[in-house]
Scaffold this motif. Structure first.
Motif, short mmCIF file in Angstrom:
data_model
loop_
_atom_site.label_atom_id
_atom_site.label_comp_id
_atom_site.label_asym_id
_atom_site.label_seq_id
_atom_site.Cartn_x
_atom_site.Cartn_y
_atom_site.Cartn_z
N ASN A 119 8.32 11.82 -4.60
CA ASN A 119 7.09 12.51 -4.96
C ASN A 119 6.13 12.51 -3.77
N SER A 120 5.96 13.69 -3.17
CA SER A 120 5.14 13.75 -1.94
C SER A 120 3.66 13.49 -2.26
N GLN A 121 3.30 13.58 -3.54
CA GLN A 121 1.89 13.31 -3.89
C GLN A 121 1.53 11.85 -3.63
N MET A 122 2.54 10.99 -3.45
CA MET A 122 2.28 9.59 -3.12
C MET A 122 1.82 9.46 -1.67
N LEU A 123 1.96 10.52 -0.90
CA LEU A 123 1.58 10.47 0.51
C LEU A 123 0.15 10.99 0.69
N LEU A 124 -0.51 10.53 1.75
CA LEU A 124 -1.86 10.99 2.01
C LEU A 124 -1.86 12.49 2.33
N GLU A 125 -2.92 13.14 1.89
CA GLU A 125 -3.06 14.57 2.14
C GLU A 125 -2.99 14.86 3.65
N THR A 126 -3.55 13.96 4.45
CA THR A 126 -3.56 14.15 5.91
C THR A 126 -2.13 14.15 6.47
N VAL A 127 -1.24 13.37 5.86
CA VAL A 127 0.17 13.37 6.29
C VAL A 127 0.84 14.65 5.82
N ARG A 128 0.63 14.96 4.53
CA ARG A 128 1.28 16.15 3.95
C ARG A 128 0.91 17.42 4.71
N ALA A 155 7.88 -5.12 -0.91
CA ALA A 155 8.03 -4.03 -1.87
C ALA A 155 7.58 -2.70 -1.29
N THR A 156 6.93 -2.74 -0.13
CA THR A 156 6.41 -1.52 0.48
C THR A 156 6.85 -1.44 1.94
N ILE A 157 6.67 -0.25 2.52
CA ILE A 157 6.87 -0.13 3.97
C ILE A 157 5.49 -0.24 4.59
N GLY A 158 5.25 -1.33 5.27
CA GLY A 158 3.93 -1.59 5.84
C GLY A 158 3.81 -1.03 7.24
N VAL A 159 2.76 -1.46 7.89
CA VAL A 159 2.41 -0.89 9.19
C VAL A 159 3.38 -1.34 10.30
N LEU A 160 3.99 -2.53 10.14
CA LEU A 160 4.84 -3.04 11.23
C LEU A 160 6.06 -2.17 11.53
N PRO A 161 6.87 -1.83 10.51
CA PRO A 161 8.02 -0.94 10.82
C PRO A 161 7.57 0.40 11.40
N ILE A 162 6.39 0.86 11.00
CA ILE A 162 5.91 2.15 11.52
C ILE A 162 5.48 2.00 12.98
N ARG A 163 4.84 0.87 13.30
CA ARG A 163 4.48 0.65 14.72
C ARG A 163 5.73 0.56 15.58
N ASP A 164 6.76 -0.12 15.07
CA ASP A 164 8.04 -0.21 15.81
C ASP A 164 8.61 1.19 16.03
N MET A 165 8.51 2.00 14.98
CA MET A 165 9.04 3.36 15.08
C MET A 165 8.27 4.16 16.15
N ILE A 166 6.95 3.98 16.16
CA ILE A 166 6.13 4.72 17.14
C ILE A 166 6.53 4.31 18.56
N ALA A 208 0.19 2.13 6.72
CA ALA A 208 1.36 2.60 7.45
C ALA A 208 1.26 4.11 7.68
N GLN A 209 0.77 4.81 6.66
CA GLN A 209 0.65 6.27 6.79
C GLN A 209 -0.41 6.64 7.83
N ASN A 210 -1.49 5.85 7.88
CA ASN A 210 -2.51 6.13 8.89
C ASN A 210 -1.98 5.89 10.30
N ALA A 211 -1.15 4.85 10.44
CA ALA A 211 -0.52 4.59 11.74
C ALA A 211 0.42 5.75 12.10
N PHE A 212 1.17 6.20 11.08
CA PHE A 212 2.12 7.31 11.25
C PHE A 212 1.38 8.59 11.69
N LEU A 213 0.19 8.79 11.09
CA LEU A 213 -0.59 9.99 11.41
C LEU A 213 -0.85 10.13 12.89
N LYS A 214 -1.12 8.98 13.54
CA LYS A 214 -1.45 9.03 14.98
C LYS A 214 -0.32 9.66 15.78
N ILE A 215 0.93 9.36 15.39
CA ILE A 215 2.04 9.90 16.17
C ILE A 215 2.32 11.36 15.78
#
Ligand SMILES: [Zn+2]
Length: 323
Positions: free
Chosen positions: A147-156, A86-97, A124-131
């Motif tokens: 809704n961008s408010q669903m994203l972490l402030e650090t990403v936004r 139901a969510t996009i987890g850390v694995l697809p994000i690691r593949d993307m990185i 997943a967002q924390n992994a995304f942050l690194k890149i």
């Protein structure tokens, strides 16, 4: 526009100009209601970024533009949720990185489009942050979300947020005329879609729309009644139609709005004119403040849905609060 069904031409030209001047950012958030063609906008932006002719991108003529348009460009990568998740987890994000560390096959940019950004897990967002803290200069990440408010402030804070707003009635009218030349319900669809072209597509493309409209209208007296057992009937109905829950709330909100304008002496503002008889009954049976209270509770229920609270629970909450 340049081969895509986008409506926010000014906004898109600003983005395209930034590509032509080599001034694009590395991370973007495309935010706005569902149905505003944000995905097409992301595809158009990606096409501009991968085009071989930067000064005139997207030239729509180079091999890169053709591949982008055909959905087969190797430097445009889509990040989706895993099957059955139901969510996009850390694995697809690691593949993307990992993929983002490989240079573009063709030209200057490699673009990553993350659809359904609202369902990125915090991990997943924390992994995304690194890149995105130190992105490869050729990489461009686009998070598409409602809704961008669903994203972490650090990403936004590291992204350029592009907000897509509902489009004008005249643009919707033009869209219906050109896309669906045989459609007879133009006036209704212009009012009903409230500036969201995707609504038009979803209404025209399905058979059960009119049935659902009628059922939802017949459900409203249950929602508004003082009898608590009726709240459970509303909740059961939403549970049965949970895939359409958000749409059902939109329908209810629109009927209530129509009842309110009728009750306050502005029947010319009614959107669902073909249902005027039942709307008049609602308007005469309930006060405007009661109808407004019901609208407020449904808006809260809709927000709860967006936070992935169970559909039947959101309906029960709204129906009980109205009583
Ligand atoms: Zn090109």
């Amino acid at each position: 526009m340049y081969g895509y069904s986008v409506f926010h031409n000014k906004l898109m030209m600003t983005l395209i100009e930034s590509v032509r001047r080599n001034e694009n950012a590395n991370t973007y958030i495309f935010e706005g209601a569902q149905g505003l063609k944000k995905h097409d906008a992301a595809l158009l932006f990606a096409k501009s970024l991968v085009c071989a002719n930067t000064a005139t991108a997207p030239c729509c003529d180079c091999p890169a533009c053709h591949e982008a348009q055909g959905g087969s460009h190797p430097d445009i990568v889509f990040v989706e949720k895993e099957k059955d998740k139901a969510t996009i987890g850390v694995l697809p994000i690691r593949d993307m990185i990992t993929e983002s560390l490989i240079k573009p096959f063709y030209n200057k940019h490699k673009v990553f489009i993350i659809n359904e950004g609202d369902i990125l897990t915090p991990q997943a967002q924390n992994a995304f942050l690194k890149i995105i803290e130190e992105p490869p200069q050729y990489a461009v990440f686009i998070i598409v979300c409602t809704n961008s408010q669903m994203l972490l402030e650090t990403v936004r804070s590291r992204a350029v947020t592009i907000t897509f707003t509902p489009v004008s009635d005249s643009d919707i009218r033009e869209y219906i005329k050109t896309t669906y030349p045989d459609e007879a319900r133009i006036d209704f669809l212009v009012k009903y879609s409230m500036g969201i072209p995707g609504y038009v597509d979803s209404i025209i493309g399905r058979d059960d729309f009119e049935t659902l409209r009628e059922e939802v209208l017949n459900l409203l007296p249950r929602l508004l009644s003082k009898n608590k057992s009726h709240a459970f009937e509303v909740s059961d109905y939403i549970e049965e139609h949970k895939d359409n829950a958000s749409e059902i709330y939109d329908m209810m909100l629109m009927y209530l709005r129509d009842a309110i304008v009728t009750a306050t002496g502005r029947p010319d503002k009614v959107i669902n004119t073909d249902k005027a008889e039942k709307i008049n009954i609602l308007a005469s049976k309930y006060t405007a403040s009661m109808l407004t209270k019901a609208s407020d509770e449904l808006m809260i229920a809709k927000k709860m849905l967006e936070r992935f609270i169970k559909a039947s629970a959101t309906a029960l909450h709204a129906a009980l609060m109205i009583k």
